[in-house]
Design a protein around this motif. Structure first.
Motif, PDB file in Angstrom:
ATOM      1  N   SER A   1      24.785 -36.088  23.316  1.00 31.89           N
ATOM      2  CA  SER A   1      24.582 -34.670  23.618  1.00 31.89           C
ATOM      3  C   SER A   1      23.514 -34.024  22.735  1.00 31.89           C
ATOM      4  O   SER A   1      23.041 -32.937  23.037  1.00 31.89           O
ATOM      5  N   ASP A   2      23.140 -34.690  21.641  1.00 29.30           N
ATOM      6  CA  ASP A   2      22.104 -34.144  20.759  1.00 29.30           C
ATOM      7  C   ASP A   2      20.699 -34.442  21.268  1.00 29.30           C
ATOM      8  O   ASP A   2      19.723 -33.892  20.757  1.00 29.30           O
TER       9      ASP A   2
ATOM     10  N   ALA B   1      12.901 -32.157  22.869  1.00 31.86           N
ATOM     11  CA  ALA B   1      12.142 -32.095  21.615  1.00 31.86           C
ATOM     12  C   ALA B   1      12.527 -33.208  20.647  1.00 31.86           C
ATOM     13  O   ALA B   1      11.877 -33.376  19.610  1.00 31.86           O
ATOM     14  N   THR B   2      13.542 -33.980  20.976  1.00 37.24           N
ATOM     15  CA  THR B   2      13.987 -35.061  20.097  1.00 37.24           C
ATOM     16  C   THR B   2      12.861 -36.066  19.887  1.00 37.24           C
ATOM     17  O   THR B   2      12.215 -36.489  20.833  1.00 37.24           O
TER      18      THR B   2
ATOM     19  N   VAL C   1      13.672 -39.623  32.202  1.00 36.26           N
ATOM     20  CA  VAL C   1      13.142 -40.091  30.913  1.00 36.26           C
ATOM     21  C   VAL C   1      14.185 -39.878  29.823  1.00 36.26           C
ATOM     22  O   VAL C   1      14.406 -40.751  28.990  1.00 36.26           O
ATOM     23  N   LYS C   2      14.837 -38.738  29.846  1.00 38.73           N
ATOM     24  CA  LYS C   2      15.856 -38.439  28.847  1.00 38.73           C
ATOM     25  C   LYS C   2      16.992 -39.470  28.897  1.00 38.73           C
ATOM     26  O   LYS C   2      17.432 -39.969  27.866  1.00 38.73           O
TER      27      LYS C   2
END
Length: 120
Positions: free
Chosen positions: A33-34, A38-39, A81-82
């Protein structure tokens, strides 16, 4: 009426190989969930065979890169992608962090930044 595609997650590659949702086993969101756009992630040097689409992400992440940048460079839907990044993190092929975590070893650069700050 012709069916239009609005860049959905179920698009296949131009080569017609595998729909991207198959690579992520139908997942629609990352388990972590984090993980957000922007990660920052970086590839972990490992010699393993991957699907070409996952290998593209690994090849792109030789240096710190955000999930959004990966999607932009690879022209893929950000949602997929995420999830693909999350899959690679779970397989320990990508590491989550930030470029600021790297040690800066160039003392000349640090001294130049310090000198610039002192002039302010």
């Amino acid at each position: 009426m012709a069916e239009s595609r609005a860049g959905g997650d179920d698009e296949t590659e131009e080569s017609g190989l595998v729909p991207l949702y198959v690579l992520v086993r139908g997942r629609t969101r990352p388990r972590n969930s984090d993980l957000d756009l922007a990660t920052q992630v970086i590839a972990v040097p490992v010699n393993t065979r991957l699907d070409p689409e996952l290998q593209d992400i690994i090849n792109q992440c030789t240096d710190w890169m955000s999930v959004a940048e990966i999607g932009a460079h690879l022209h893929r839907p950000l949602t997929i992608v995420k999830v693909m990044v999350d899959v690679l993190v779970e397989q320990r092929l990508l590491r989550i962090g930030s470029p600021a975590q790297q040690k800066v070893t160039d003392m000349r650069l640090l001294e130049a930044v310090l000198a610039g700050l002192e002039r302010l």
